[in-house]
Design a protein around this motif. Sequence first.
Motif, PDB file in Angstrom:
ATOM      1  N   ALA A  17      14.526  16.992  16.856  1.00  0.00           N
ATOM      2  CA  ALA A  17      15.275  18.238  16.813  1.00  0.00           C
ATOM      3  C   ALA A  17      14.487  19.301  16.050  1.00  0.00           C
ATOM      4  O   ALA A  17      14.908  20.426  15.919  1.00  0.00           O
ATOM      5  CB  ALA A  17      16.637  18.020  16.173  1.00  0.00           C
ATOM      6  N   ASP A  45      14.473  27.729  19.301  1.00  0.00           N
ATOM      7  CA  ASP A  45      15.843  27.234  19.403  1.00  0.00           C
ATOM      8  C   ASP A  45      16.583  28.096  20.416  1.00  0.00           C
ATOM      9  O   ASP A  45      16.706  29.304  20.237  1.00  0.00           O
ATOM     10  CB  ASP A  45      16.538  27.307  18.038  1.00  0.00           C
ATOM     11  CG  ASP A  45      17.938  26.701  18.058  1.00  0.00           C
ATOM     12  OD1 ASP A  45      18.642  26.806  19.090  1.00  0.00           O
ATOM     13  OD2 ASP A  45      18.332  26.137  17.039  1.00  0.00           O
ATOM     14  N   GLY A  99      20.893  25.721  20.561  1.00  0.00           N
ATOM     15  CA  GLY A  99      20.926  24.403  19.947  1.00  0.00           C
ATOM     16  C   GLY A  99      19.887  23.439  20.489  1.00  0.00           C
ATOM     17  O   GLY A  99      19.664  22.376  19.926  1.00  0.00           O
ATOM     18  N   TRP A 100      19.246  23.777  21.589  1.00  0.00           N
ATOM     19  CA  TRP A 100      18.157  22.973  22.146  1.00  0.00           C
ATOM     20  C   TRP A 100      16.879  23.460  21.496  1.00  0.00           C
ATOM     21  O   TRP A 100      16.555  24.641  21.564  1.00  0.00           O
ATOM     22  CB  TRP A 100      18.073  23.130  23.669  1.00  0.00           C
ATOM     23  CG  TRP A 100      19.212  22.503  24.388  1.00  0.00           C
ATOM     24  CD1 TRP A 100      20.440  23.055  24.612  1.00  0.00           C
ATOM     25  CD2 TRP A 100      19.237  21.206  24.986  1.00  0.00           C
ATOM     26  NE1 TRP A 100      21.231  22.182  25.302  1.00  0.00           N
ATOM     27  CE2 TRP A 100      20.507  21.033  25.560  1.00  0.00           C
ATOM     28  CE3 TRP A 100      18.301  20.179  25.089  1.00  0.00           C
ATOM     29  CZ2 TRP A 100      20.877  19.875  26.229  1.00  0.00           C
ATOM     30  CZ3 TRP A 100      18.667  19.028  25.768  1.00  0.00           C
ATOM     31  CH2 TRP A 100      19.942  18.879  26.325  1.00  0.00           C
ATOM     32  N   ARG A 153      18.063  18.008  21.813  1.00  0.00           N
ATOM     33  CA  ARG A 153      19.314  18.350  21.139  1.00  0.00           C
ATOM     34  C   ARG A 153      20.002  17.074  20.687  1.00  0.00           C
ATOM     35  O   ARG A 153      20.098  16.115  21.445  1.00  0.00           O
ATOM     36  CB  ARG A 153      20.218  19.126  22.089  1.00  0.00           C
ATOM     37  CG  ARG A 153      21.483  19.584  21.409  1.00  0.00           C
ATOM     38  CD  ARG A 153      22.022  20.814  22.007  1.00  0.00           C
ATOM     39  NE  ARG A 153      23.224  21.195  21.300  1.00  0.00           N
ATOM     40  CZ  ARG A 153      24.079  22.043  21.790  1.00  0.00           C
ATOM     41  NH1 ARG A 153      23.890  22.603  22.959  1.00  0.00           N
ATOM     42  NH2 ARG A 153      25.153  22.353  21.100  1.00  0.00           N
ATOM     43  N   ASP A 206      19.972  11.431  20.951  1.00  0.00           N
ATOM     44  CA  ASP A 206      19.658  12.808  21.303  1.00  0.00           C
ATOM     45  C   ASP A 206      19.288  12.864  22.774  1.00  0.00           C
ATOM     46  O   ASP A 206      19.110  11.840  23.430  1.00  0.00           O
ATOM     47  CB  ASP A 206      18.582  13.422  20.397  1.00  0.00           C
ATOM     48  CG  ASP A 206      17.268  12.682  20.407  1.00  0.00           C
ATOM     49  OD1 ASP A 206      16.810  12.262  21.482  1.00  0.00           O
ATOM     50  OD2 ASP A 206      16.660  12.544  19.335  1.00  0.00           O
TER      51      ASP A 206
END
Length: 184
Positions: A21, A26, A29-30, A67, A150
């Motif tokens: 992550a 960004d 959120g990815w 994510r 994830d």
Amino acid sequence: MLGFGSALWLAGLWPQRSTMAFGDVDVGGWRSDFAVGSKAADPYTRARVARHGLLALAKTEAVYFTRATDDTGAPLREACSYRLSGGQMPAGWWSVTLYDRQSMLPANTDGALSIDAERAGGGAWSAVIAPARPADDGLWISSRGAGSFDLTLRLYMPSAALLSAPDTALTPPRIERISCEGGE
């Protein structure tokens, strides 16, 4: 000692955690690190790539987004079911794959650890992420045996717009929590 400790921390070896992550880009959120697969990659980036097994193609060939949370910010976990949904991606081909906390494919025999552009078809698509196959015959990603997990979105042959302005070129998949065991 400080150098050794920082190398272990950034590679995700100490304390045990997922570092995928981590990144400099960004989008909803990815997260992605556009240094992956480039000559600009520093030793820490190279250590993360080696630790997590990404092929790290040149970013003109593939871009990876990861994510570990749903749309509410809660961690993704096997005890919950999710709806993953999206549309066309700014790339020649794409896939979404589920990885466990150790950045490995979960040890299950469901044969459903990813979806891709071919299976999703053109335009809008959705898939259920759950430990058991849903009753309908739609797209399914099995989280059985994953624990905390994830998702990695791979965009192969990314568009020039994605490479220059990912925050405007990419409408990333949504991850909606449907339910959790125990009603959480």
